[in-house]
Enzyme design. Structure first.
Site, mmCIF file in Angstrom:
data_model
loop_
_atom_site.group_PDB
_atom_site.id
_atom_site.type_symbol
_atom_site.label_atom_id
_atom_site.label_comp_id
_atom_site.label_asym_id
_atom_site.label_seq_id
_atom_site.Cartn_x
_atom_site.Cartn_y
_atom_site.Cartn_z
ATOM 1 N N SER A 1 -12.773 -36.860 40.666
ATOM 2 C CA SER A 1 -13.997 -36.547 39.938
ATOM 3 C C SER A 1 -14.720 -37.804 39.484
ATOM 4 C CB SER A 1 -13.673 -35.668 38.727
ATOM 5 O OG SER A 1 -13.023 -34.483 39.118
ATOM 6 N N HIS B 1 -15.501 -37.284 34.805
ATOM 7 C CA HIS B 1 -16.869 -37.296 35.302
ATOM 8 C C HIS B 1 -17.716 -38.325 34.547
ATOM 9 C CE1 HIS B 1 -16.467 -32.848 36.788
ATOM 10 N NE2 HIS B 1 -15.857 -33.719 37.576
#
Length: 270
Positions: free
Chosen positions: A163, A215
């Site tokens: 991610s 993220h």
């Protein structure tokens, strides 16, 4: 799947094209690692028998029951065994290698397919325009940054996936758009597309074993690295320079150099 043509409005003579091989290699490695995960998991033995496994006809490679892993993948114990991020093991047992290994793990088949599509959509075009060295650097460093931030804030449970690395590429695309603003023919469409991709991936962060801290960390690192590694010369500079028409013209604009220095300092501080 490639980015729309308005993303790069640069004459062919000013832009070198690379053949993309690094991104396809990452995709291949992710698939192979997923198969290793399922081999180690061995659902018929550790998941309560073949009948309780999803796609039991796959035998050893069948998936854990939906109630345990709705993403069609191995158990949490298997993921932890093969290298998932786990705060206790990283901080107190000093298993720093998990910061690298977890980037190649996936929580399940659905997670793997989403990441592969995102990687192809984002990475192929970037590698074609900037080469595997710069894109590979952004991918790996952003992945580690994201995992570090994830490990700092998530002290319970585990997480896996690239991610941070994927969001690093998104962040790099965003900063590349800013620093090379003058070469874009449709800036509004470019920004809208990037924002849409970012929102979709943030929503994916709600899924089990995936987290938005990775993220955010990856995006910040990629955003800063984009200013450092993806800066382009002024529009038409290479053509003018090769024709010896304007040798005194600066290769980069002042604001590009300011962003470059600021990004390097921010990366070091981070």
């Amino acid at each position: 799947m490639v980015l729309p043509p308005y993303f790069y409005n640069v004459p062919e003579m000013e832009e070198r094209k690379w053949r993309a091989w690094f991104v396809p290699l990452i995709v291949f490695c992710n698939v192979m690692v997923m198969m290793v995960e399922m081999f180690v998991n061995e659902c018929p033995v550790h998941g309560g028998g073949r009948r309780s496994c999803v796609a039991g006809f796959l035998g050893r490679f069948s998936f854990q029951p939906i109630r345990e892993n709705p993403l069609l993948g191995p158990s949490s114990l298997t993921l932890e065994k093969v290298g998932a991020l786990q705060w206790e093991k990283i901080v107190h047992q000093h298993q720093w290698w998990r910061l690298l290994v977890s980037m190649w793990l996936h929580a399940g088949l659905i997670h793997l397919l989403v990441d592969i599509l995102s990687l192809i959509f984002i990475g192929i075009r970037l590698e074609q325009h900037f080469g595997f060295v710069r894109i590979g650097t952004i991918y790996l460093i952003s992945g580690v940054y994201g995992n570090v931030l994830s490990s700092l804030f998530i002290t319970k449970g585990i997480s896996v996936g690239p991610s941070g690395a994927l969001f690093g590429l998104l962040g790099a695309m965003f900063s590349e758009l800013i620093t090379n603003w003058t070469i874009y023919s449709n800036r509004a469409a470019a920004i809208s597309t990037l924002l849409l991709i970012i929102i979709i991936n943030l929503v994916i962060g709600i899924l089990p074993l995936v987290n938005n801290f990775a993220h955010i960390g990856g995006f910040i690192a990629g955003f800063l690295l984009g200013f450092v590694l993806l800066m382009r010369p002024q529009f038409g500079w290479i053509e003018r320079h090769s024709l010896l028409q304007c040798q005194s013209t600066s290769k980069y604009k002042l604001y590009q150099l300011v962003l470059w220095v600021t990004a390097i300092i921010s990366l070091l501080v981070g």
